[in-house]
Scaffold this active site. Structure first.
Site, mmCIF file in Angstrom:
data_model
loop_
_atom_site.group_PDB
_atom_site.id
_atom_site.type_symbol
_atom_site.label_atom_id
_atom_site.label_comp_id
_atom_site.label_asym_id
_atom_site.label_seq_id
_atom_site.Cartn_x
_atom_site.Cartn_y
_atom_site.Cartn_z
ATOM 1 N N SER A 1 0.326 3.275 8.218
ATOM 2 C CA SER A 1 1.703 4.145 8.109
ATOM 3 C C SER A 1 2.404 4.184 9.143
ATOM 4 C CB SER A 1 1.039 5.935 8.149
ATOM 5 O OG SER A 1 2.306 6.471 8.002
ATOM 6 N N TYR B 1 -3.456 13.223 11.058
ATOM 7 C CA TYR B 1 -3.040 11.927 10.106
ATOM 8 C C TYR B 1 -2.453 10.734 10.866
ATOM 9 C CZ TYR B 1 -0.673 9.469 6.317
ATOM 10 O OH TYR B 1 -0.565 8.308 5.548
ATOM 11 N N ALA C 1 -2.820 10.462 14.128
ATOM 12 C CA ALA C 1 -3.764 9.846 15.207
ATOM 13 C C ALA C 1 -4.785 8.877 14.251
ATOM 14 C CB ALA C 1 -4.745 11.060 15.555
ATOM 15 N N LYS D 1 -3.979 7.129 11.782
ATOM 16 C CA LYS D 1 -2.900 5.785 11.276
ATOM 17 C C LYS D 1 -3.000 4.961 12.617
ATOM 18 C CE LYS D 1 -3.055 6.425 7.004
ATOM 19 N NZ LYS D 1 -3.537 5.641 6.089
#
Length: 314
Positions: A184, A197, A199, A201
């Site tokens: 992401s 989230y 972290a 990615k």
């Protein structure tokens, strides 16, 4: 050793200002050669085997359709097995000669081994592994009273990709295949209220960049850093986290098309929508400005609408 570090602290910064312009032109020439090769060579996916996790919806579903249009054989994996039936039927209608679907939880190491083994048992080979499954639970860090509720984000987004990859590597080496990692933009441009989230990615990007170096040329790795894409995950995040609604969403169809095209070209990275790339130099060169803008856009104070929500797709 500290003396050496002190010397390097003084010498390397000005030296880098000299070296960077010197290598710029050769590097640009090298990139042009690679671009030319990619225009000529595109991997033919006809009858090759592609395993996609999180294939029941969103980007994973669209990737199944895009690979199907190219004639690939598909192994579709998702924790929601019942939702894979319609995806498999559509993939067959779009041109895939053989599709199987497997219900599995990617965060479980044994289940990850199982879906890789079932894919090999059926197709006898594996050419592309697409690590797509992911979830998010939006919320402010300071509002978190139970940190364990965020554990599934790391388990699915990070370990879910690692488990499947480790079991698939021997088979991908045989086919000189490719790993596609759906990370992401938040992995390098983190947004507030999605800290775990972000972290997960960032960990994905770092892990697979390291793996790329370790594997060398034996397996290709394409790291995907999408912006906000119109998927089930993003729509639930929008619904439950109103402060994120100012971010425009891209198309899952267009994103999947870009991903498969880039993977077949052998690209190291792909970002969709492409406008998201302009954020990178701002993050690198003006981090204080980026933080200040985000605080004013998203608001430094807790937003009640950001305290709830559990968005999931696997």
């Amino acid at each position: 050793m500290s003396a050496i570090c002190n010397i390097l602290n003084v010498v390397l910064p000005p030296l880098s200002l000299i070296i960077l312009p010197i290598i710029m032109l050769p590097y640009i020439f090298f990139k042009l050669l690679i671009h030319g090769k990619n225009l000529v060579y595109k991997e033919n996916m006809a009858r090759k085997v592609v395993l996609i996790t999180g294939a029941a919806s969103g980007i994973g579903e669209q990737l199944a359709y895009e690979y199907a249009r190219r004639g690939a054989r598909l192994s579709l994996v998702d924790i929601r097995k019942e939702n894979l039936v319609a995806v498999a039927e559509m993939a067959r209608s779009l041109g895939s000669p053989d599709v199987i679907f497997i219900g599995a939880d990617v965060s479980d190491a044994e289940e990850s081994k199982r879906f890789v083994d079932e894919t090999i048992d059926h197709f006898k080979q594996l050419d592309h592994l697409v690590n797509n499954a992911g979830i998010t639970i939006p919320g402010l860090i300071e509002d978190c009273s139970d940190i364990t509720k965020y554990s599934p984000i790391i388990d699915v987004n990070f370990w879910g990709a690692v488990h499947g990859t480790l079991h698939a590597i021997p088979h991908l080496k045989k086919s000189k295949g490719r790993i596609i990692v759906i990370a992401s933009t938040c992995g390098w441009f983190p947004l507030p209220r999605t800290s775990f989230y972000n972290a997960s990615k960032a960990a994905l990007i770092s892990f697979f960049e390291t793996l790329r170096v370790e594997l060398g040329w034996s397996i290709g790795i394409t790291i995907v850093t999408p912006g906000f894409i119109k998927t089930e995950l993003a729509l639930k995040a929008y619904e439950n986290t109103t402060c994120l609604r100012i971010i425009p969403m891209g198309s899952a169809f267009d994103c999947a098309k870009d991903i498969v095209k880039s993977a077949c070209r052998g690209d190291m990275y792909v970002t969709n929508p492409s406008w998201v790339k302009v954020l990178f130099p701002f993050k690198v060169f003006y981090p204080e400005l980026v933080d200040w803008v985000q605080q004013h856009i998203f608001g430094p104070l807790p937003n009640p609408a950001c305290k709830k929500g559990n968005s999931k797709t696997d």
